[in-house]
Each structure stands twice: as structure tokens, then as C-alpha cells.
Motif scaffolding. Sequence first.
Motif: not given
Length: 488
Positions: A306-307, A427-435
Motif C-alpha cells: 500500500h505504501f 513498512c514505510s521505509l522498506v516500501s519506499s526504497g524497494v518501489f
Amino acid sequence: MEDSDTSAILPEDPESSDQQFGSKNNCCLPNGSTCSKTPPYSCPFSISVEPVLFLNMFSLALQMPLYTQYLWDRFSEHVGYNGTKSGGCGNSSEPHDPLQKEVETLTAHWNLYISLGGFCVGLITVTLLGSWSDRAGRRVVLIVPSLGLAIQATVYLIVMYMKLPVGWFLFGRLCSGLSGDFNAILAACFAYVSDRSDRVSRTFRVAILEACLGLAGMFASIIGGKWRHAQGYINPFWLVLATNLAAALYAYLFVPESLTPDPESKLFSTQHHRAVIRLYATDREGGRRLKLWLYTLCFFVVVSVHFGSRDLYVLYELSSPLCWGSELIGYGSAAQHLTYLTSLVGLRTMQRCLEDSWVAIIGLVSNISSLVVISIANTTALMFTGYGLCFLFMASTAVLRSKLSKLVDPSELGALFASVACVEGLCSLVSSGVFNSLYPATLHFMKGFPFLFGAILLLIPAVIIATLGCQERGMNSRETTEENCVES
């Protein structure tokens, strides 16, 4: 039905639960119990912590894009970039301005520093406050982080008024992190409604809080951009400060305590962090530890997708072939936040005939279908179709929070939701880096691949929830059969 295997830990009768684990005393409960920390005023409506969460989320959603744009403007002024663009949407023939690249890099790096600073400090503070609230009460964990966010807004205002170095933004973020930050408010609010609700109504009460997050984000996104364009940065940040103070004042004046505080409880004690570790390390009856880990994994994947997808929507819409302007982007943002309300209505409707596990799966199917359509969207109509298909996406997170709360002792709810809030921050940190890394890397073969990747990831929690749902149904059937045999 699907959670009856936790009855050995959580009693079905709310009144018996009150006697065993501390009175769920507040001005709105039908049992008329009283609390040792009663607020100065009684509840004006049949609501409790919803306004606290709404106001703090509104302030957070209002300030996040504003301080990012402020950083952009400050760095543009510093390097001498005037912000003009000679090319239009999708015009890739124009050479990239090296000054623009420098501004983009500086803004992205400082955003990362500020986010990481707040997360690292908050990781320690949130787990401390969350576990402490199981003994000291929830009200203080609603008030103190709200005041911390007000201090952060005050620091930001001082930076803007005095044109201080942008490093002071990090100082303001650290002040908020030391008080628990927004994650502590999330943990306290979800623990509070779990204290006050029984097993049947808990999922819907959690969904109401999730809807508050969406509504606050929708109003902030509508107000923030127009206000900043009309009056600059400073006036909107005064509203940020006012809403944080209003949230703290409301919590102090109107929110009753949901449990009986222990006057001997100490804040600075290692037992609070040990309590969080024990949640996931201690074996529990009926395989509850494994379920706790699996549902937490599901929550991590769902929220990360979602993030991550949310971070890319505006960039996806600005570029070719959609080439949306600010007006269409605003409508798209409103459509995203409107799904919080449609999910709430859908969840309430589906609960009448379906178990929570299957409600969560339907919510995931809604999210998956939405991401698949958005990944191939090349027209405005198709993009809004993708937003429309996401009308039940929030149902899965509400069910997951509810299921997690039913797997632990009521005296561990604060520690549980503190750990969930930390997972959400991660989740916010990981998703921002991955996506954000995946998007430019896959532009050459499929522009919407990150959304398709997110849809594939959501199959993992769908399979886990379906499997656990079938196991719980089988256990319930066996227990019913054994009871019938005993009675006969």
C-alpha cells in the motif's frame, strides 16, 4: 467463529473480562463502571479516541508534502535553480538540468535523514510507551505524543520564519520521536478500542479508526496544496500546530481511561521492552505464537504494498501517457482516500454473512485487481477504474489488526500495537526504497511493473489468511462435534 480457539485466554463475556483484567471504565460504557482517572468532562458523543487520531493524522498528512516542497525551494535557492522547465509531459528529448538533479538529490537525501532519524528514535520510544500503557493507562500515551508533534510543528515554524539551516528539521523530528511520534498515537488508539470492544465488534471498531486515517488524509490533501499555493508555507503550519494541540486537549478533557492504571508502574524500565519481545518469543497455547508471526508477516506485506504503490501514483500520473495536471491528480488522491469509507461500509456488510478471514481475502482480491488494472492504465478512464476496484482494500488491514489483538492477553494489547506501529513504520521505509528503485529500473519494458509486482506480493498474505481460516474452521467444527457428543 474463527477465533474461538483463543477463548482460553480471552473471555467471551466483556463484563467478566472487566473483572479479571481491570475495569473498562469510561463514561460511555453501559456497565457504568468508574475509573480512577476520569477526564474533566464526560463524552459529548458516543466516540472516544477517533477525534484524537483524526486530528493528528490530519496534521501529519498536511505537513508532509509541505515540508518536502519547502526543502525543494530552499535547496533550489541554495544552488541557484530557478525551477523552470522547458519540456512538457513526456518530453524526454530535452537534456536533464544538472541543477534540478542536484536539488532532487538533496531533497531526497534530507527526506531520508529526517524519516530515518524519527524512525530510529521512535522505535525505542514507541515500544516503551506502548507496553507501559498496559499498566499506566492509555490517556497519557495519547496526550504526550500529540504534544511532541506540536513541538515538531513549532520547530518547523521557527525554521521557516528565521530561515535556519534545514538540519533543524531533523531536530524537530527527533523531538517528536522522543515523545513517541505518530506511531505511539496509533498504538494507543488501537489498544484503546480493543480494551473497549468485545470480540464480535472489534473488527468494525478497528475499521472505523482506519477510516479516520483515510478521511483525515483526504481533507489534508485537498486543503494543503491550494493553501500553500495561495499563502505559502507558514500559515498551513500554524494549522498543523493547532490541530496537534487540539488533539492533546481533547484527549485530556474528554477521553476516559479504558483500564485501571497501576500507580506503581514505572516508565523507565527494561520490562516494557522485554514484554514486547515475549509477545513473539513465548510459546502460546494452540499455536498462537506461529499465528502471531504469520499475521504480522501478512500485515507487513499488505501495508508495504500500500505504501509503495501510493508513493508512485503521482509520478505515474504526471508522466506519459496519462499526463495528468494538478486538478486530475487531486481527484485521483480524493478517489484513493474515498476507498477508506467504501471499505468501512463493505466490511460492515460482509461481516453479516462472512467470517473475518474471508472478508480479509475479499479485500485483498479488491486490492490485487486494482493494482493489475493500474499497471496497464494508459487512459484516464482506466486509471480511475483501477481506483474504483480498490473500494475494499482497507478491510484486510482492519481484520489483521483485529486478529492480532485476539491472539494476546488483554494486558499485552499496548505492547502488541506498539510493535505493530513499529512494523508499520518499517513498512514505510522498506516500501519506499524497494518501489522507488523498481520504478526507474523497469521503465524500459513495463512502466507499471511495480504495481504488478505489488499485486503478486499480495498473493502471499491471501494464501496465509485462507490457510489459517480453514484451520480455524476445522478446529471449530471438531470442538462443536465433541461438545455434542458430551451432551448426548
